[in-house]
Design an enzyme around this catalytic site. Structure first.
Site, PDB file in Angstrom:
ATOM      1  N   ASP A  15     -25.444  12.552  -6.813  1.00 45.82           N
ATOM      2  CA  ASP A  15     -24.987  13.413  -5.742  1.00 45.82           C
ATOM      3  C   ASP A  15     -26.128  13.584  -4.730  1.00 45.82           C
ATOM      4  O   ASP A  15     -26.295  13.406  -3.540  1.00 45.82           O
ATOM      5  CB  ASP A  15     -24.345  14.611  -5.804  1.00 45.82           C
ATOM      6  CG  ASP A  15     -22.864  14.368  -5.695  1.00 45.82           C
ATOM      7  OD1 ASP A  15     -22.629  13.469  -4.953  1.00 45.82           O
ATOM      8  OD2 ASP A  15     -21.980  15.444  -6.112  1.00 45.82           O
ATOM      9  N   GLY A  16     -27.307  14.036  -5.557  1.00 43.50           N
ATOM     10  CA  GLY A  16     -28.652  14.590  -4.871  1.00 43.50           C
ATOM     11  C   GLY A  16     -29.178  13.265  -4.247  1.00 43.50           C
ATOM     12  O   GLY A  16     -29.810  13.311  -3.159  1.00 43.50           O
TER      13      GLY A  16
ATOM     14  N   GLY B 216     -31.854  12.572 -12.157  1.00 44.90           N
ATOM     15  CA  GLY B 216     -31.860  12.431 -13.665  1.00 44.90           C
ATOM     16  C   GLY B 216     -31.577  10.783 -14.286  1.00 44.90           C
ATOM     17  O   GLY B 216     -30.681  10.413 -13.773  1.00 44.90           O
TER      18      GLY B 216
ATOM     19  N   THR C 262     -25.261   8.925 -13.484  1.00 42.43           N
ATOM     20  CA  THR C 262     -25.565  10.349 -14.033  1.00 42.43           C
ATOM     21  C   THR C 262     -24.559  10.493 -15.038  1.00 42.43           C
ATOM     22  O   THR C 262     -23.222  10.333 -14.925  1.00 42.43           O
ATOM     23  CB  THR C 262     -25.388  11.556 -12.864  1.00 42.43           C
ATOM     24  OG1 THR C 262     -25.428  12.572 -13.659  1.00 42.43           O
ATOM     25  CG2 THR C 262     -24.025  11.130 -12.061  1.00 42.43           C
TER      26      THR C 262
ATOM     27  N   ARG D 166     -37.413  13.790  -8.985  1.00 43.93           N
ATOM     28  CA  ARG D 166     -36.756  14.688  -7.844  1.00 43.93           C
ATOM     29  C   ARG D 166     -37.510  15.224  -7.014  1.00 43.93           C
ATOM     30  O   ARG D 166     -38.684  15.971  -6.998  1.00 43.93           O
ATOM     31  CB  ARG D 166     -35.768  15.874  -8.725  1.00 43.93           C
ATOM     32  CG  ARG D 166     -35.062  15.615  -9.793  1.00 43.93           C
ATOM     33  CD  ARG D 166     -34.515  16.575 -10.326  1.00 43.93           C
ATOM     34  NE  ARG D 166     -33.908  16.574 -11.889  1.00 43.93           N
ATOM     35  CZ  ARG D 166     -32.807  16.123 -11.903  1.00 43.93           C
ATOM     36  NH1 ARG D 166     -32.134  15.540 -10.964  1.00 43.93           N
ATOM     37  NH2 ARG D 166     -32.242  15.805 -13.437  1.00 43.93           N
TER      38      ARG D 166
ATOM     39  N   ASP E 283     -20.163  13.638 -12.272  1.00 43.11           N
ATOM     40  CA  ASP E 283     -19.557  14.555 -11.482  1.00 43.11           C
ATOM     41  C   ASP E 283     -19.722  14.120  -9.874  1.00 43.11           C
ATOM     42  O   ASP E 283     -19.789  15.096  -8.828  1.00 43.11           O
ATOM     43  CB  ASP E 283     -20.591  15.693 -11.582  1.00 43.11           C
ATOM     44  CG  ASP E 283     -21.888  15.719 -11.308  1.00 43.11           C
ATOM     45  OD1 ASP E 283     -22.485  14.783 -11.235  1.00 43.11           O
ATOM     46  OD2 ASP E 283     -22.631  16.887 -11.420  1.00 43.11           O
TER      47      ASP E 283
ATOM     48  N   ASP F  23     -23.490  13.276 -16.070  1.00 43.85           N
ATOM     49  CA  ASP F  23     -22.666  14.318 -15.571  1.00 43.85           C
ATOM     50  C   ASP F  23     -21.269  13.741 -15.290  1.00 43.85           C
ATOM     51  O   ASP F  23     -20.416  14.771 -15.395  1.00 43.85           O
ATOM     52  CB  ASP F  23     -23.195  15.021 -14.556  1.00 43.85           C
ATOM     53  CG  ASP F  23     -24.592  15.794 -14.955  1.00 43.85           C
ATOM     54  OD1 ASP F  23     -24.789  15.762 -16.300  1.00 43.85           O
ATOM     55  OD2 ASP F  23     -25.349  16.086 -13.984  1.00 43.85           O
TER      56      ASP F  23
ATOM     57  N   ARG G  78     -31.053  -9.558  -9.585  1.00 42.77           N
ATOM     58  CA  ARG G  78     -30.389 -10.957  -9.779  1.00 42.77           C
ATOM     59  C   ARG G  78     -29.545 -11.281  -8.601  1.00 42.77           C
ATOM     60  O   ARG G  78     -29.420 -12.474  -8.384  1.00 42.77           O
ATOM     61  CB  ARG G  78     -29.624 -11.085 -11.196  1.00 42.77           C
ATOM     62  CG  ARG G  78     -30.766 -10.895 -12.270  1.00 42.77           C
ATOM     63  CD  ARG G  78     -31.420 -12.096 -13.183  1.00 42.77           C
ATOM     64  NE  ARG G  78     -32.402 -11.961 -13.918  1.00 42.77           N
ATOM     65  CZ  ARG G  78     -32.307 -11.859 -15.094  1.00 42.77           C
ATOM     66  NH1 ARG G  78     -31.447 -12.020 -15.897  1.00 42.77           N
ATOM     67  NH2 ARG G  78     -33.544 -11.703 -15.885  1.00 42.77           N
TER      68      ARG G  78
ATOM     69  N   ARG H 121     -24.730  19.627 -15.940  1.00 47.47           N
ATOM     70  CA  ARG H 121     -25.088  20.712 -14.655  1.00 47.47           C
ATOM     71  C   ARG H 121     -24.071  21.698 -14.417  1.00 47.47           C
ATOM     72  O   ARG H 121     -23.693  22.400 -15.436  1.00 47.47           O
ATOM     73  CB  ARG H 121     -25.319  19.807 -13.523  1.00 47.47           C
ATOM     74  CG  ARG H 121     -26.602  20.227 -12.596  1.00 47.47           C
ATOM     75  CD  ARG H 121     -26.483  19.514 -11.370  1.00 47.47           C
ATOM     76  NE  ARG H 121     -27.617  18.418 -11.730  1.00 47.47           N
ATOM     77  CZ  ARG H 121     -28.877  18.610 -11.716  1.00 47.47           C
ATOM     78  NH1 ARG H 121     -29.241  19.932 -11.267  1.00 47.47           N
ATOM     79  NH2 ARG H 121     -29.746  17.766 -12.222  1.00 47.47           N
TER      80      ARG H 121
HETATM   81  O1  F6P Z   1     -28.019  15.457 -13.797  1.00 49.53           O
HETATM   82  C1  F6P Z   1     -28.242  15.071 -14.995  1.00 49.53           C
HETATM   83  C2  F6P Z   1     -28.727  16.043 -15.821  1.00 49.53           C
HETATM   84  O2  F6P Z   1     -29.084  15.876 -17.299  1.00 49.53           O
HETATM   85  C3  F6P Z   1     -27.920  17.287 -16.024  1.00 49.53           C
HETATM   86  O3  F6P Z   1     -26.865  17.320 -17.099  1.00 49.53           O
HETATM   87  C4  F6P Z   1     -29.020  18.593 -16.442  1.00 49.53           C
HETATM   88  O4  F6P Z   1     -28.429  19.599 -15.878  1.00 49.53           O
HETATM   89  C5  F6P Z   1     -30.045  18.204 -15.506  1.00 49.53           C
HETATM   90  O5  F6P Z   1     -29.968  16.785 -15.537  1.00 49.53           O
HETATM   91  C6  F6P Z   1     -31.569  18.320 -16.333  1.00 49.53           C
HETATM   92  O6  F6P Z   1     -32.478  18.120 -15.319  1.00 49.53           O
HETATM   93  P1  F6P Z   1     -34.138  17.912 -15.514  1.00 49.53           P
HETATM   94  O7  F6P Z   1     -34.107  16.595 -16.530  1.00 49.53           O
HETATM   95  O8  F6P Z   1     -34.811  17.717 -14.538  1.00 49.53           O
HETATM   96  O9  F6P Z   1     -34.409  19.108 -16.588  1.00 49.53           O
END
Ligand code: F6P
Length: 332
Positions: A106-107, A14, A128, A75, A132, A130, A28, A174
């Site tokens: 993380d992914g 994301g 991100t 992704r 997280d 999140d 840079r 998430r």
């Molecule tokens: O990881 C970032 C995030 O925005 C999460 O908060 C959310 O669950 C997810 O990505 C949404 O993913 P997508 O843009 O693939 O719908």
């Protein structure tokens, strides 16, 4: 690791405000260190298909303040397979890439670990909304996303106050409640529901609305982390249990857009700089993290094992703000 002459940079997962600032800093800094930089478009998928763009100092001009990512993101399921990873290695060899800077969550870093095990050094930069990622206190984009959510909720508050209504707002995050809790504290929410805390609907929602009403409030704001479930369902349950008719708003992807704020531009620049310095100084396979404000490196494997826990003391603070029985349900 031999001397690094050329690196690739990509953004994956994301998008997050500040990713562009990180890309700019990588390019840079690389030039400053005498390293050539190639942009890989569309994340790990682009490394599989060989989707690249040459980047010089000017090509990253005027992107510091731009949301999204100029490198696009994706992704990639193919990259989760060994075949996909082998194709990515072939692209690295074909383009003469000595290492990859991977900007994402993380992914993205699980992908980085896989690639590093196949002999391509990777340095990760956490980005991100999140927040997280276990190894780092902060991920690029979180602060801007919080501010965007706060701005939206402040607007909702105006109309909820006028109509004496209850608002149920779903925020992203998430499986984590960092965004929801931070935002909930900042808007003085009546209740904040996070996945880290098992939901006791009567205590966490019904009684909080009742207490707030008894304290004189006539409008209520319930912030729901998407990891808890659907805000629409929470709204229906409130209607059944409390007898009021809430309005439900899912903030959704609006939280991911927009110009990065000062914290995200500055952190992204420091992290992007540190990522390339790691390569230039012969260190690969690390994630650039912030710990107590400092930028540090953590080996990828170790970084992925770290868990980040929601600060429950903050949850208590959020709750304490309500019990005072203020005139407004938003403690401005
Ligand atoms: O990881 C970032 C995030 O925005 C999460 O908060 C959310 O669950 C997810 O990505 C949404 O993913 P997508 O843009 O693939 O719908």
């Amino acid at each position: 690791m031999g001397k690094i002459k050329r690196i690739g940079v990509l953004t994956s997962g994301g998008d997050a405000p500040g990713m562009n600032a990180a890309v700019r800093a990588v390019v840079r800094t690389a030039l400053d260190c005498g390293i050539e930089c190639i942009g890989i478009r569309r994340g790990w998928q682009g490394l599989i298909t060989g989707d690249f763009v040459r980047l010089d100092g000017n090509s990253v001009g005027h992107i510091l303040s731009r949301g999204g990512t100029i490198l696009y993101t994706a992704r990639s399921e193919e990259f989760m397979t060994e075949k996909g990873q082998q194709k990515a290695v072939s692209t690295c060899k074909m383009l003469g890439l000595d290492g990859i800077v991977a900007i994402g969550g993380d992914g993205t870093f699980r992908g980085a670990l896989a690639l590093s095990r196949l002999g391509i050094p990777v340095v990760g930069v956490p980005a991100t909304i999140d927040n997280d990622v276990g190894c780092t206190n902060y991920t690029i984009g979180f602060d801007t996303a919080c501010n965007t959510a706060i701005e939206c909720i402040d607007r909702l508050r105006d109309t909820m106050q006028s109509h004496e209504r209850c608002s149920v707002v779903e925020v992203m995050g998430r499986n984590a409640g960092f965004l929801a809790l931070y935002v909930g504290i900042a808007v003085g929410a009546t209740a904040v529901l996070v996945p880290e805390k098992p939901l006791d609907f009567q205590k966490d929602v019904v009684e909080r609305i009742q207490d707030s009403r008894l304290a004189g409030n006539t409008h209520f704001m319930i912030v729901v982390a998407e990891g808890v479930g659907s805000a629409v369902d929470i709204g229906k349950q409130i209607k059944e249990s409390v007898g009021i008719d809430p309005r439900v708003t899912v903030l959704g992807h609006i939280q991911r857009g927009g110009s990065p704020n000062a914290r995200d531009r500055e952190t992204a620049t420091r992290m992007g700089y540190a990522a390339v310095r790691a390569f230039a100084e012969g260190r690969g396979n690390v994630i650039i993290c912030t710990q107590e404000g400092w930028v540090v490196e953590t080996p990828i494997e170790e970084a992925l094992e770290k868990k980040k826990h929601l600060q429950m003391d903050r949850y208590k603070i959020m709750e304490a703000m309500q019990l005072g029985g203020s005139i407004s349900s938003f403690d401005d």
